[in-house]
Design a protein around this motif. Sequence first.
Motif, PDB file in Angstrom:
ATOM      1  N   UNK A  19       0.815  -1.214   0.000  1.00  0.00           N
ATOM      2  CA  UNK A  19       0.000   0.000   0.000  1.00  0.00           C
ATOM      3  C   UNK A  19       0.849   1.265   0.000  1.00  0.00           C
ATOM      4  N   UNK A  20       2.126   1.186   0.370  1.00  0.00           N
ATOM      5  CA  UNK A  20       2.988   2.371   0.401  1.00  0.00           C
ATOM      6  C   UNK A  20       3.843   2.531  -0.850  1.00  0.00           C
ATOM      7  N   UNK A  21       3.769   1.596  -1.762  1.00  0.00           N
ATOM      8  CA  UNK A  21       4.619   1.635  -2.959  1.00  0.00           C
ATOM      9  C   UNK A  21       4.097   2.655  -3.967  1.00  0.00           C
ATOM     10  N   UNK A  56      -4.967  -9.146   5.747  1.00  0.00           N
ATOM     11  CA  UNK A  56      -5.602  -8.347   4.709  1.00  0.00           C
ATOM     12  C   UNK A  56      -4.851  -8.367   3.393  1.00  0.00           C
ATOM     13  N   UNK A  57      -3.658  -8.907   3.332  1.00  0.00           N
ATOM     14  CA  UNK A  57      -2.834  -9.067   2.131  1.00  0.00           C
ATOM     15  C   UNK A  57      -2.169  -7.781   1.657  1.00  0.00           C
ATOM     16  N   UNK A  58      -2.330  -6.674   2.354  1.00  0.00           N
ATOM     17  CA  UNK A  58      -1.582  -5.470   1.983  1.00  0.00           C
ATOM     18  C   UNK A  58      -0.190  -5.485   2.616  1.00  0.00           C
ATOM     19  N   UNK A  59      -0.005  -6.313   3.642  1.00  0.00           N
ATOM     20  CA  UNK A  59       1.288  -6.479   4.293  1.00  0.00           C
ATOM     21  C   UNK A  59       1.656  -7.956   4.271  1.00  0.00           C
ATOM     22  N   UNK A  60       2.949  -8.226   4.151  1.00  0.00           N
ATOM     23  CA  UNK A  60       3.419  -9.607   4.153  1.00  0.00           C
ATOM     24  C   UNK A  60       4.806  -9.645   4.778  1.00  0.00           C
ATOM     25  N   UNK A  95       0.320  -5.136  11.590  1.00  0.00           N
ATOM     26  CA  UNK A  95       0.609  -6.411  10.946  1.00  0.00           C
ATOM     27  C   UNK A  95       0.591  -7.551  11.963  1.00  0.00           C
ATOM     28  N   UNK A  96       1.159  -7.312  13.133  1.00  0.00           N
ATOM     29  CA  UNK A  96       1.196  -8.337  14.172  1.00  0.00           C
ATOM     30  C   UNK A  96      -0.210  -8.707  14.624  1.00  0.00           C
ATOM     31  N   UNK A  97      -1.077  -7.727  14.765  1.00  0.00           N
ATOM     32  CA  UNK A  97      -2.447  -7.993  15.199  1.00  0.00           C
ATOM     33  C   UNK A  97      -3.225  -8.793  14.161  1.00  0.00           C
ATOM     34  N   UNK A  98      -3.102  -8.420  12.891  1.00  0.00           N
ATOM     35  CA  UNK A  98      -3.849  -9.176  11.877  1.00  0.00           C
ATOM     36  C   UNK A  98      -3.238 -10.564  11.662  1.00  0.00           C
ATOM     37  N   UNK A  99      -1.950 -10.715  11.917  1.00  0.00           N
ATOM     38  CA  UNK A  99      -1.328 -12.033  11.823  1.00  0.00           C
ATOM     39  C   UNK A  99      -1.763 -12.899  12.994  1.00  0.00           C
ATOM     40  N   UNK A 100      -1.751 -12.333  14.210  1.00  0.00           N
ATOM     41  CA  UNK A 100      -2.153 -13.083  15.406  1.00  0.00           C
ATOM     42  C   UNK A 100      -3.590 -13.569  15.288  1.00  0.00           C
TER      43      UNK A 100
END
Length: 150
Positions: A68-70, A112-116, A102-107
């Motif tokens: 999302x930041x690219x 959401x697939x915007x971060x990996x 990112x940690x919260x959505x991973x846990x």
Amino acid sequence: IQALEIQEKHAGRKRALAAGQWGRWARGAFSRWVLGDGLLYGPILRMMLFVIGISAVLYPVSGIADSSLAAAPTETRIVTYETVPPSLSMETARTLAQSLYFSTITFSTLGYANLAPAGGLARAIATIESFIGALSMAYLVSVLSRRAVR
């Protein structure tokens, strides 16, 4: 009833310690300290927050790929600490905020697939965190439903 169960578990740990059954005592101590003997939701919530917090601090060490930041839709930007050790700057605060997200959505195993995760270390942390998250959520539901039945 709950206080009686906690007393029984405590007595079992004391008997295991007195008998030199270190493995049984260690399992009981872990259950008490981390899981609240399976009867309290506070220790589970604290453990969940601890795992999310530690993971959030560790992710920027190896990087998080953020699409999302690219500048272009096909590119990704790697989010890392600007300096090691991290400085007290707004950029570090933004990095930690993004890492906490990112940690919260991973846990929660939402993703959401915007971060990996970017890199082997970040993937390992994400794998462990999502596994602990799934188990923790199931355990929390078990404790809350046990409390609701009483």
